[in-house]
Motif scaffolding. Structure first.
Motif, PDB file in Angstrom:
ATOM      1  N   THR A  26      33.082 -11.310  25.206  1.00 18.68           N
ATOM      2  CA  THR A  26      33.521 -10.898  23.623  1.00 18.68           C
ATOM      3  C   THR A  26      32.522 -10.145  22.941  1.00 18.68           C
ATOM      4  OG1 THR A  26      34.642 -13.189  23.728  1.00 18.68           O
ATOM      5  CG2 THR A  26      34.210 -12.269  21.512  1.00 18.68           C
ATOM      6  N   ILE A  57      40.000 -13.824  18.781  1.00 16.58           N
ATOM      7  CA  ILE A  57      41.187 -13.922  19.766  1.00 16.58           C
ATOM      8  C   ILE A  57      40.806 -13.730  20.996  1.00 16.58           C
ATOM      9  CG2 ILE A  57      43.358 -13.330  20.148  1.00 16.58           C
ATOM     10  CD1 ILE A  57      43.147 -14.893  17.408  1.00 16.58           C
ATOM     11  N   VAL A  58      40.120 -12.573  21.363  1.00 17.70           N
ATOM     12  CA  VAL A  58      39.417 -12.417  22.875  1.00 17.70           C
ATOM     13  C   VAL A  58      38.682 -13.515  23.246  1.00 17.70           C
ATOM     14  CG1 VAL A  58      38.031 -10.861  24.169  1.00 17.70           C
ATOM     15  CG2 VAL A  58      39.657  -9.933  22.372  1.00 17.70           C
ATOM     16  N   LEU A  60      38.931 -16.780  22.340  1.00 19.55           N
ATOM     17  CA  LEU A  60      40.003 -17.696  22.592  1.00 19.55           C
ATOM     18  C   LEU A  60      40.732 -17.757  23.992  1.00 19.55           C
ATOM     19  CD1 LEU A  60      41.214 -20.625  21.900  1.00 19.55           C
ATOM     20  CD2 LEU A  60      42.985 -18.932  20.516  1.00 19.55           C
ATOM     21  N   VAL A  61      41.106 -16.364  24.195  1.00 17.21           N
ATOM     22  CA  VAL A  61      41.872 -16.049  25.574  1.00 17.21           C
ATOM     23  C   VAL A  61      40.921 -16.102  26.618  1.00 17.21           C
ATOM     24  CG1 VAL A  61      43.241 -14.278  26.568  1.00 17.21           C
ATOM     25  CG2 VAL A  61      43.642 -14.758  24.227  1.00 17.21           C
ATOM     26  N   ALA A  62      39.796 -15.831  26.669  1.00 23.18           N
ATOM     27  CA  ALA A  62      38.930 -15.813  27.782  1.00 23.18           C
ATOM     28  C   ALA A  62      38.222 -17.341  28.138  1.00 23.18           C
ATOM     29  CB  ALA A  62      37.588 -14.815  27.286  1.00 23.18           C
ATOM     30  N   LEU A  64      40.497 -19.945  27.411  1.00 28.40           N
ATOM     31  CA  LEU A  64      41.376 -20.532  27.972  1.00 28.40           C
ATOM     32  C   LEU A  64      41.857 -20.067  29.461  1.00 28.40           C
ATOM     33  CD1 LEU A  64      43.728 -20.878  24.912  1.00 28.40           C
ATOM     34  CD2 LEU A  64      42.327 -22.402  25.749  1.00 28.40           C
ATOM     35  N   TRP A  65      41.611 -18.964  29.679  1.00 23.64           N
ATOM     36  CA  TRP A  65      41.907 -18.498  31.082  1.00 23.64           C
ATOM     37  C   TRP A  65      40.723 -18.632  32.196  1.00 23.64           C
ATOM     38  CZ3 TRP A  65      38.937 -14.644  33.615  1.00 23.64           C
ATOM     39  CH2 TRP A  65      39.625 -13.979  34.885  1.00 23.64           C
TER      40      TRP A  65
END
Length: 98
Positions: A26, A57-58, A60-62, A64-65
């Protein structure tokens, strides 16, 4: 090693990858996006605000991924390696602007 020890190590590695690798990824994303947006003639504070908003958002996605991916090694490579590459690219963009 016992199965529970491997499982605990796997979970700890995914948590570390999600938090630390996600932060590095991020940070690189935000630095690169601010540099590119500013180079594209966007006002600095507008570019900064947009970079931080999308960066949330980046992250959060990272994060969770890092738990959804099949390979912990791939998670570390993408997040830490991608963060380092984007930080380097951001440094080059900022040097070109000055």
């Amino acid at each position: 090693m016992a199965t529970s020890a491997v499982s605990r190590l796997n979970i700890a590695s995914r948590i570390a990858a999600g938090v630390l690798g996600g932060y590095a990824f991020t940070w690189g994303f935000i630095a690169l996006s601010i540099g590119l947006l500013f180079a594209a003639q966007m006002e600095f504070h507008d570019a900064e605000a947009l970079g931080y908003i999308v960066g949330f958002i980046v992250f959060l996605v990272a994060f969770l991924w890092s738990f959804a991916a099949a390979s912990v090694r791939r998670v570390w490579l993408v997040l830490a390696g991608g963060g380092a590459l984007m930080t380097g690219a951001a440094w080059l963009v900022q040097r070109a602007i000055l």
